[in-house]
Motif scaffolding. Structure first.
Motif: not given
Length: 783
Positions: A244-267
């Motif tokens: 989930q820490k890595v997914y937060r980094q990915l969201l910082k890079r691209n907060p408009d990517n819907v996939k990252y939000y779902h993967l963060l929730e999964k984590a």
């Protein structure tokens, strides 16, 4: 002892000419090469190398028939010349006959050829044919001949990967890294970076823990890929807190990517928590990323009741107040839930009635636009029309309003009116290519091909052409080609219904010509990959290359290609039915006067066709402008259109639907039953056309072994009590859906004595009243 002088190699005149001919061929001086081949063959007609080279040169000089004659001569006289096999392999490769080319290259090597480049050519053909077992051997042999090039090591690693031996792929890449340690130049660093990530993927396919450790040692250019791979590995290792820490980094890079939000929730494990808990997570994410849409939209997908109403109101009204045209498109996925649809309607209607006009005139327009789309989606066409008319009256210069108005009129069944409305919108902004292309599509759907071509030709070169049709085929504009094909197909249906044989034949040919244009586009996609089998190895873009191969493996299953096959199938099946019922021509009793009159009429029709040729010409130097050679039996359809789809994707509903109809008409009942059984399995026993096909098999199969096969197939795969046919039909078809009514129409079309056809027809007519006008036409045209 006196030394002897070295004796020069004696080369006869023929061999000298032949070597020069080869050199001229390699420099693409084909005519000169051909001249020397002829000189060699004049002296020695059995010179097989010259025969094979002449065959290849003739092919490049656009003499295919003569080329094949010399191929046959070379093969008849050749026993074991590796050069001949190599030359003929090059010829077959250029003819796009990859399997034959591979056999000839292999024969050349088996017969002692020392030209190691043939191993590379052979491996290219094996990749194209997806013969990965043989590919590993060929790549290995070519690597042994040139160990100093990274591309050859990479090629072998990819061959092992495609074959499924990830360990060998990793070892191959690692071996070269050891050999090239501290020798990689600055110019090679990108390639090195890509191959490091590729090697990591090979490790990950075997051992995720080891792949994660290896990833930590890498320093590549593609940081995004590194982060995504790291998060994926952590999830697989069940280290969700780290993931989930890595997914937060990915969201910082691209907060408009819907996939990252779902993967963060999964984590985080919130997908199984209450909707209020999940909503709180997104409330925090909104604070972090206030300008991003996903954290505001995603809660609408899982919240319900009052919480959904609150979130939907904030989301929708904030967009309407800002005048976002895509507001309805954004919330459209929520319309699968009828309770959410009712809430959205209440929110927007209340806002429309009370606040919209007070916010701003533009806000009122976009709210009206939203509601018009809403009611169109719910098939309340009259209300949708009234709303869009009001919006157009208020702001007659907004292009989007005309696009929606045209859509509403299309659903109302007024295709010509819809096209004119779209054209009205087009005239507001003549530089907008989107609305121009939409206008072309609407003219096509109204079967006004002439006007469609006139509009689309505004954006094409039209060099030495009457219009842009040729340019659009050259540019592979699939959207135009498929729409024009379907338009010609509808015109064929109309002409056929009127009994106008000449017009029907013309439109059938033109439709098939356009459908085959789609086939040619996708065949070109398939053949284009040949160059990448070597290019990507040299450039080191291996990950993209493997993705391309996966895409190519399903390229003929693309939606546009499926549309082309389905459209062509309808024409071929109809032509087959017409041929089966056509009365035999009676030439007796035709007078000389009648014959002369018929001849004169034929000449006049031919003259009219010749005058029309420039307007419908799709390819330069095309000898079959009207697609007359494409009109034929079902085997031609199978060979030209269907086989590509059948080989690549037998899991599609449309594939098995066409396979059933094709094999039933060809009287191959076992194959027809197998296709129908797959349809039943793929659709979980809910496919609306199954009753029609089962009844067809039962009552319309000829007696004998085929009849027995049909009945055994029905017995094995379908639970049918033929004494209660009505119950069986009702199981699949319903009068409440458009698809269900279509299924009933397909049954009624069979005209079986075992069914109350009048009662069934009445049932269909009653059900059709609830459908949209366009759907009504589709159903009633089957009866």
């Amino acid at each position: 002892m006196s030394r002897r002088k070295a004796q020069p190699i004696v080369m006869n005149k023929e061999d000298g000419f032949f070597r020069e001919a080869v050199s001229l061929y390699e420099s693409k001086q084909y005519k000169k090469s051909l001249k020397l081949c002829d000189q060699v063959l004049k002296k020695n007609g059995n010179h097989v190398e010259a025969l094979s080279l002449k065959a290849l040169v003739l092919y490049f000089l656009k003499e295919p028939k003569e080329s094949e004659l010399y191929v046959k001569k070379a093969q008849d006289r050749n026993s074991s010349s590796p050069f001949v096999f190599h030359i003929l392999g090059i010829l077959r490769r250029n003819q796009l006959r990859y399997a034959d080319a591979a056999k000839l290259f292999k024969a050349s090597l088996d017969n002692g050829s020392q030209n190691n480049v043939i191993w590379r050519d052979l491996s290219t053909m094996e990749t194209q044919e997806r013969d990965y077992r043989a590919l590993v051997h060929s790549r290995h042999q070519y690597l042994n001949s040139a160990l100093g090039f990274r591309a050859n090591w990479t090629s072998l690693a990819v061959a092992y990967h495609l074959f499924g031996d990830y360990n060998a792929a990793e070892r191959t890449l690692h071996k070269f890294e050891e050999l090239a340690k501290d020798k990689i130049s600055e110019a090679e660093m990108y390639e090195h970076s890509e191959l490091q990530l590729y090697k990591n993927e090979m490790i990950g396919a075997q051992d995720v823990e080891r792949a994660l450790k290896d990833l930590g040692t890498l320093d590549t250019f593609d940081k995004l890929a590194e982060l995504e791979m790291e998060a994926d590995y952590l999830m697989k290792l069940d280290r969700k807190n780290d993931a989930q820490k890595v997914y937060r980094q990915l969201l910082k890079r691209n907060p408009d990517n819907v996939k990252y939000y779902h993967l963060l929730e999964k984590a985080l494990g919130t997908t199984k928590k209450s909707e209020k808990y999940r909503d709180q997570l997104y409330a925090k994410l909104v604070k972090f990323y206030p300008r991003s849409d996903p954290p505001r939209y995603i809660p609408l997908t899982f919240t319900t009741g009052d919480l959904f109403k609150e979130r939907a109101k904030d989301y929708i009204l904030s967009q309407l107040k800002r005048g976002v045209p895509a507001t309805f498109t954004n919330v459209k996925p929520l319309y699968k839930d009828s309770t959410k649809v009712a809430i959205i309607e209440e929110i927007v209607e209340d806002f429309y009635a009370s606040e919209a006009k007070t916010v701003s005139p533009l806000c009122w327009v976009w709210t009206t636009y939203f509601l018009a789309q809403h009611y169109l989606h719910l098939s309340n066409l009259n209300k949708a029309r009234d709303l869009i008319e009001a919006a157009v009256k208020h702001t007659p210069t907004l292009v989007e309003l005309y696009i929606l108005k045209a859509r509403i009129y299309k659903h109302l069944g007024d295709l010509s009116g819809a096209a004119e409305i779209m054209n009205e919108g087009r005239l507001i902004d003549l530089q907008d290519r989107f609305i121009n292309s939409k206008c072309v599509k609407y003219y096509m759907r109204a079967n006004n091909i002439e006007e469609a071509v006139k509009v689309v030709s505004l954006f094409t070169k039209n060099d030495n052409a009457a219009n842009g049709v040729k340019d659009l085929h050259m540019m592979q504009a699939s959207w135009f080609i498929i729409d024009s094909a379907e338009s010609y197909a509808r015109l064929y249906e109309e002409a056929s219904a009127k009994g106008d044989t000449d017009e029907a034949t013309k439109f059938a040919g033109l439709a098939l010509k356009r459908f085959y244009g789609i086939v040619k586009v996708f065949e070109e996609y398939w053949h284009d990959q040949v160059d990448f089998h070597t290019f990507c190895m040299r450039k080191g873009t291996v990950r993209a290359y493997v993705d391309m191969l996966k895409w190519e493996d399903k390229v003929f299953a693309s939606p546009v290609y499926c549309r082309a096959v389905e459209g062509a199938a309808k024409i071929y099946f109809k032509l087959d039915a017409e041929q089966a019922t056509a009365p035999a021509e009676d030439e007796e009793g035709i007078t000389h006067k009648d014959f002369k009159k018929a001849k004169k009429e034929k000449a006049a029709k031919q003259k009219a066709l010749d005058a029309e040729k420039p307007n419908v010409l799709a390819y330069a130097d095309d000898s079959d402008v009207f697609g007359e050679t494409l009109i034929g039996d079902l085997t031609k359809f199978d060979e030209l259109f269907f086989q590509h789809l059948w080989k690549q994707d037998q899991d599609k509903i449309i594939t098995n639907e066409i396979q059933y109809q094709l094999q039933f008409k060809l009287k191959k009942i076992a194959l027809a039953v197998a296709a129908l059984a797959r349809l039943k399995k793929q659709t979980n026993d809910s496919y609306v056309y199954i009753p029609a096909h089962v009844l067809e098999l039962k009552y319309k199969t000829d007696a004998g072994i085929t009849k027995m096969l049909a009945e055994k197939g029905i017995e094995k795969n379908f639970d049918v009590d033929f004494e209660k046919i009505e119950e069986f039909i009702d199981k699949y078809c319903s009068t409440e859906t458009f698809e269900g009514v279509q299924g009933l129409a397909a049954v009624a079309k069979l005209q079986l004595s075992e069914i109350d056809n009048d009662g069934l027809k009445q049932k269909i007519l009653e059900a059709a009243k609830a459908l949209e006008p366009l759907q009504q036409f589709s159903v009633l045209s089957q009866l």
